[in-house]
Design a protein around this motif. Structure first.
Motif, PDB file in Angstrom:
ATOM      1  N   ASP A 237       0.802  -1.220   0.000  1.00  0.00           N
ATOM      2  CA  ASP A 237       0.000   0.000   0.000  1.00  0.00           C
ATOM      3  C   ASP A 237       0.837   1.274   0.000  1.00  0.00           C
ATOM      4  O   ASP A 237       0.278   2.372   0.035  1.00  0.00           O
ATOM      5  N   ARG A 238       2.168   1.133  -0.011  1.00  0.00           N
ATOM      6  CA  ARG A 238       3.074   2.279   0.076  1.00  0.00           C
ATOM      7  C   ARG A 238       2.711   3.149   1.281  1.00  0.00           C
ATOM      8  O   ARG A 238       2.675   4.383   1.220  1.00  0.00           O
ATOM      9  N   THR A 239       2.498   2.479   2.404  1.00  0.00           N
ATOM     10  CA  THR A 239       2.145   3.169   3.643  1.00  0.00           C
ATOM     11  C   THR A 239       3.327   3.992   4.138  1.00  0.00           C
ATOM     12  O   THR A 239       4.474   3.553   4.077  1.00  0.00           O
ATOM     13  N   ASP A 240       3.054   5.177   4.642  1.00  0.00           N
ATOM     14  CA  ASP A 240       4.130   6.028   5.145  1.00  0.00           C
ATOM     15  C   ASP A 240       4.791   5.359   6.342  1.00  0.00           C
ATOM     16  O   ASP A 240       4.158   5.123   7.377  1.00  0.00           O
ATOM     17  N   LEU A 241       6.080   5.051   6.206  1.00  0.00           N
ATOM     18  CA  LEU A 241       6.793   4.264   7.207  1.00  0.00           C
ATOM     19  C   LEU A 241       6.853   4.955   8.563  1.00  0.00           C
ATOM     20  O   LEU A 241       6.504   4.374   9.604  1.00  0.00           O
ATOM     21  N   THR A 242       7.287   6.193   8.586  1.00  0.00           N
ATOM     22  CA  THR A 242       7.472   6.908   9.851  1.00  0.00           C
ATOM     23  C   THR A 242       6.147   7.135  10.558  1.00  0.00           C
ATOM     24  O   THR A 242       6.012   6.904  11.766  1.00  0.00           O
ATOM     25  N   ILE A 243       5.156   7.586   9.819  1.00  0.00           N
ATOM     26  CA  ILE A 243       3.857   7.880  10.422  1.00  0.00           C
ATOM     27  C   ILE A 243       3.185   6.600  10.915  1.00  0.00           C
ATOM     28  O   ILE A 243       2.588   6.579  11.997  1.00  0.00           O
ATOM     29  N   ALA A 244       3.292   5.522  10.152  1.00  0.00           N
ATOM     30  CA  ALA A 244       2.637   4.274  10.536  1.00  0.00           C
ATOM     31  C   ALA A 244       3.173   3.749  11.863  1.00  0.00           C
ATOM     32  O   ALA A 244       2.393   3.377  12.760  1.00  0.00           O
ATOM     33  N   PHE A 245       4.479   3.714  12.019  1.00  0.00           N
ATOM     34  CA  PHE A 245       5.034   3.188  13.264  1.00  0.00           C
ATOM     35  C   PHE A 245       4.758   4.123  14.438  1.00  0.00           C
ATOM     36  O   PHE A 245       4.538   3.666  15.565  1.00  0.00           O
ATOM     37  N   ARG A 246       4.760   5.416  14.190  1.00  0.00           N
ATOM     38  CA  ARG A 246       4.436   6.344  15.261  1.00  0.00           C
ATOM     39  C   ARG A 246       2.983   6.154  15.718  1.00  0.00           C
ATOM     40  O   ARG A 246       2.685   6.157  16.919  1.00  0.00           O
ATOM     41  N   ARG A 247       2.076   5.962  14.779  1.00  0.00           N
ATOM     42  CA  ARG A 247       0.669   5.780  15.136  1.00  0.00           C
ATOM     43  C   ARG A 247       0.409   4.418  15.780  1.00  0.00           C
ATOM     44  O   ARG A 247      -0.517   4.276  16.586  1.00  0.00           O
ATOM     45  N   LEU A 248       1.208   3.434  15.431  1.00  0.00           N
ATOM     46  CA  LEU A 248       1.033   2.109  16.040  1.00  0.00           C
ATOM     47  C   LEU A 248       1.201   2.151  17.556  1.00  0.00           C
ATOM     48  O   LEU A 248       0.702   1.270  18.260  1.00  0.00           O
ATOM     49  N   ALA A 249       1.900   3.159  18.047  1.00  0.00           N
ATOM     50  CA  ALA A 249       2.053   3.286  19.496  1.00  0.00           C
ATOM     51  C   ALA A 249       0.697   3.478  20.175  1.00  0.00           C
ATOM     52  O   ALA A 249       0.535   3.158  21.361  1.00  0.00           O
ATOM     53  N   GLN A 250      -0.283   3.983  19.435  1.00  0.00           N
ATOM     54  CA  GLN A 250      -1.614   4.215  20.003  1.00  0.00           C
ATOM     55  C   GLN A 250      -2.552   3.030  19.790  1.00  0.00           C
ATOM     56  O   GLN A 250      -3.742   3.117  20.106  1.00  0.00           O
ATOM     57  N   PHE A 251      -2.036   1.937  19.278  1.00  0.00           N
ATOM     58  CA  PHE A 251      -2.867   0.739  19.064  1.00  0.00           C
ATOM     59  C   PHE A 251      -3.380   0.236  20.417  1.00  0.00           C
ATOM     60  O   PHE A 251      -2.618   0.122  21.383  1.00  0.00           O
ATOM     61  N   ARG A 252      -4.668  -0.099  20.484  1.00  0.00           N
ATOM     62  CA  ARG A 252      -5.275  -0.559  21.718  1.00  0.00           C
ATOM     63  C   ARG A 252      -5.698  -2.016  21.588  1.00  0.00           C
ATOM     64  O   ARG A 252      -6.253  -2.430  20.563  1.00  0.00           O
ATOM     65  N   THR A 253      -5.424  -2.763  22.641  1.00  0.00           N
ATOM     66  CA  THR A 253      -5.709  -4.205  22.617  1.00  0.00           C
ATOM     67  C   THR A 253      -7.077  -4.552  23.179  1.00  0.00           C
ATOM     68  O   THR A 253      -7.522  -5.694  23.049  1.00  0.00           O
TER      69      THR A 253
ATOM     70  N   ASP B  74      -6.442   3.424   8.944  1.00  0.00           N
ATOM     71  CA  ASP B  74      -6.757   4.240   7.777  1.00  0.00           C
ATOM     72  C   ASP B  74      -5.534   4.589   6.939  1.00  0.00           C
ATOM     73  O   ASP B  74      -5.667   5.169   5.851  1.00  0.00           O
ATOM     74  N   LEU B  75      -4.348   4.236   7.402  1.00  0.00           N
ATOM     75  CA  LEU B  75      -3.144   4.444   6.598  1.00  0.00           C
ATOM     76  C   LEU B  75      -3.008   3.393   5.503  1.00  0.00           C
ATOM     77  O   LEU B  75      -2.186   3.539   4.589  1.00  0.00           O
ATOM     78  N   PHE B  76      -3.787   2.325   5.593  1.00  0.00           N
ATOM     79  CA  PHE B  76      -3.678   1.200   4.659  1.00  0.00           C
ATOM     80  C   PHE B  76      -4.844   1.216   3.674  1.00  0.00           C
ATOM     81  O   PHE B  76      -6.001   1.411   4.073  1.00  0.00           O
ATOM     82  N   LEU B  77      -4.523   1.003   2.415  1.00  0.00           N
ATOM     83  CA  LEU B  77      -5.570   0.930   1.394  1.00  0.00           C
ATOM     84  C   LEU B  77      -6.387  -0.344   1.555  1.00  0.00           C
ATOM     85  O   LEU B  77      -7.610  -0.326   1.431  1.00  0.00           O
ATOM     86  N   ASP B  78      -5.717  -1.442   1.812  1.00  0.00           N
ATOM     87  CA  ASP B  78      -6.392  -2.725   1.995  1.00  0.00           C
ATOM     88  C   ASP B  78      -6.706  -2.898   3.476  1.00  0.00           C
ATOM     89  O   ASP B  78      -5.942  -3.479   4.238  1.00  0.00           O
ATOM     90  N   ARG B  79      -7.857  -2.363   3.892  1.00  0.00           N
ATOM     91  CA  ARG B  79      -8.227  -2.390   5.313  1.00  0.00           C
ATOM     92  C   ARG B  79      -8.377  -3.816   5.833  1.00  0.00           C
ATOM     93  O   ARG B  79      -8.000  -4.124   6.960  1.00  0.00           O
ATOM     94  N   GLU B  80      -8.939  -4.683   5.013  1.00  0.00           N
ATOM     95  CA  GLU B  80      -9.164  -6.065   5.471  1.00  0.00           C
ATOM     96  C   GLU B  80      -7.844  -6.780   5.732  1.00  0.00           C
ATOM     97  O   GLU B  80      -7.714  -7.548   6.694  1.00  0.00           O
ATOM     98  N   ALA B  81      -6.870  -6.539   4.878  1.00  0.00           N
ATOM     99  CA  ALA B  81      -5.556  -7.150   5.089  1.00  0.00           C
ATOM    100  C   ALA B  81      -4.931  -6.629   6.377  1.00  0.00           C
ATOM    101  O   ALA B  81      -4.335  -7.390   7.148  1.00  0.00           O
ATOM    102  N   PHE B  82      -5.080  -5.325   6.636  1.00  0.00           N
ATOM    103  CA  PHE B  82      -4.561  -4.790   7.892  1.00  0.00           C
ATOM    104  C   PHE B  82      -5.300  -5.385   9.081  1.00  0.00           C
ATOM    105  O   PHE B  82      -4.679  -5.721  10.105  1.00  0.00           O
ATOM    106  N   ASP B  83      -6.607  -5.526   8.972  1.00  0.00           N
ATOM    107  CA  ASP B  83      -7.389  -6.092  10.077  1.00  0.00           C
ATOM    108  C   ASP B  83      -6.916  -7.495  10.427  1.00  0.00           C
ATOM    109  O   ASP B  83      -6.831  -7.857  11.608  1.00  0.00           O
TER     110      ASP B  83
END
Length: 502
Positions: free
Chosen positions: A376-392, A403-412
């Motif tokens: 998806d050519r996801t922005d590397l820096t922004i993606a990892f920074r936002r992953l810090a806010q991932f909630r379990t 929303d950084l990923f075009l293929d939402r289902e694959a990310f899910d």
């Protein structure tokens, strides 16, 4: 080359800093002694006070003290007591092809200062012709000098081994590249600027058969003393360089840094990032990205950097063969690279994902994310920074990263595995976010940020360069007043081209 007048030395009583040059004691087969060729009407562009203090032990305000005449010294128009300017000779492979003799074509070693952490060499880059300039003019331009300065200091702040940059001065002197540009001089420092190419040179020259041994002994004695008492010191030297190089390349890959010109003459014997030319940080993640417009075959594409480094280590091993004597021992000294690099990269990626323990399947989880990002050519820096806010927590809204990923289902599908992995080790969301923000930068030197600073500097406004330096010196902090520097790159950024003249 015609003789160049020596720049005037300042009074021996000022400034209170003394230089030595252990490298010069190796013998003049290693260098040509010559003075810097200064630039007219120099003016300060930017100064790294952190580099001055931490690397060189210079006092606050050193650049503004009248008796130091610092501006004249770093522009090549004067010298401090004890400076012994010299240009070193080396050879190397460029784009995989033996290029023969090269050398410091636009750099001068000034000598060493005893800094807080040991001796530090000082170099001027862009101070005029040397015997090794070949078809070049020995000068640097403002554009390339700002890029090298900012990236050197940015990489240090990211915790990546690198040469440092002390300052940049500008001059109205015209310099021809693709077009006419203005000259600049960048002052940089490192424990050593010795490269793989230094060893290659003295393997391929017969003018001093013992020079290779003296060089290796010098590096061991002054920079890698742990090799001194080994049963095979030169094998130990190669082993140490292999390990340092593996760690360096792992740190590049983890932050998406592309060097652009990984020739053997641009590889540090100490495992430092050296010679910032057509470098770039990835925006959208593209393993095949080639940041150097001159690299027509894509030899130095991002994903190829680890293999290129290993190729360069083989070239170094070949250069050391007259000292090692046994090819099996040389190959054995290269083996650590194959284990240190993947282990170091996986460790860094595990930390970037906030995984506090090592578990089976981590490699597959990391690879799965990187495949999604590449697709998806996801922005590397922004993606990892936002992953810090991932909630379990069950049903949590993780749309900020999703929303950084075009293929939402694959990310899910990947996120389900990631959530299960975090829960399995009892990860606490809040604590993990803090830990991830310490290793995932919010700010990197994207090309468009450098370009904007350069554009303003070329019009006489250096404020943006200085502001950007301050932002990049704190890459992991939020800095809400500078949040725009962490935004997605503008559309025009994808059209920026950098080449070996950069």
């Amino acid at each position: 080359m015609s003789a160049v007048p020596l720049p005037p030395a300042l009074s021996p009583d000022a400034p209170p800093v003394r230089f030595s040059n252990r490298f010069a004691a190796l013998g003049d087969v290693f260098y040509t002694a010559l003075p810097a060729q200064g630039v007219p009407d120099p003016q300060w562009v930017v100064v790294s006070e952190a580099c001055a203090r931490d690397e060189l032990g210079l006092p606050d305000g050193w650049s503004r003290r009248a008796e130091w005449q610092a501006l004249q010294v770093v522009s090549g128009n004067a010298s401090w007591p004890g400076m012994q300017p010299l240009a070193s000779v080396y050879s190397g492979h460029q784009f995989g092809v033996w290029a023969g003799q090269l050398g410091d074509g636009r750099a001068l070693w000034l000598g060493e200062i005893e800094g807080p952490h040991g001796p530090r060499e000082l170099q001027l880059k862009g101070s005029g012709l040397t015997p090794y300039s070949r078809m070049g003019d020995g000068r640097a331009v403002l554009r390339s000098s700002i890029r090298e300065f900012l990236c050197s200091e940015a990489m240090h702040a990211l915790g990546i081994a690198t040469t440092r940059a002390l300052c940049v001065v500008a001059s109205p002197m015209p310099v021809r590249r693709e077009s006419i540009e203005s000259a600049a001089v960048c002052t940089r420092t490192a424990p050593s600027f010795i490269r793989f190419g230094h060893f290659e040179h003295f393997t391929h020259t017969a003018q001093d058969p013992d020079a290779l041994r003296r060089l290796a002994d010098f590096v061991i004695e002054h920079h890698l003393p742990e090799c001194r008492d080994a049963a095979q010191p030169y094998v130990a030297l190669l082993d140490a360089v292999s390990r340092r190089t593996a760690e360096l390349i792992a740190s590049w890959q983890a932050v998406g840094f592309c060097h652009g010109v990984m020739n053997t003459d641009n590889m540090s014997i100490l495992g430092l990032t050296i010679d910032y030319g057509p470098f770039g940080f990835l925006d959208g993640f593209d393993p095949g990205h080639v940041c150097n417009h001159s690299d027509h075959e894509g030899r130095y594409a991002f994903a190829r950097q680890p293999n290129v480094a290993f190729w360069n280590l083989h070239a170094l091993a070949q250069a050391l063969m007259p000292l090692i004597g046994d090819s099996d021992l040389a190959l054995e000294a290269l083996e650590p690279y194959k284990t240190v690099f993947p282990r170091a990269l996986t460790s860094r990626m595990r930390a970037k994902l906030g995984m506090a323990t090592e578990r089976d399947g981590d490699g597959e989880l990391i690879d799965g994310l990187m495949r999604r990002m590449a697709q998806d050519r996801t922005d590397l820096t922004i993606a990892f920074r936002r992953l810090a806010q991932f909630r379990t927590v069950e049903g949590a809204d993780n749309s900020e990263v999703r929303d950084l990923f075009l293929d939402r289902e694959a990310f899910d599908a990947w996120a389900l595995q990631y959530r299960a992995r975090l829960i399995a080790e009892g990860s606490d969301d809040a604590a993990r976010a803090i830990a991830m923000d310490r290793v995932n930068p919010k700010y990197v030197l994207r090309n468009h940020l450098a370009q904007e600073a350069i554009h303003r500097a070329q019009n006489g406004d250096y404020d943006e360069t200085r502001r950007l330096l301050k932002v990049l010196q704190r890459p992991f902090d939020e800095q809400p007043e500078h949040a725009a520097y962490a935004d997605f790159p503008p559309d025009w950024a994808q059209h920026i081209e950098v080449s070996c003249s950069s």
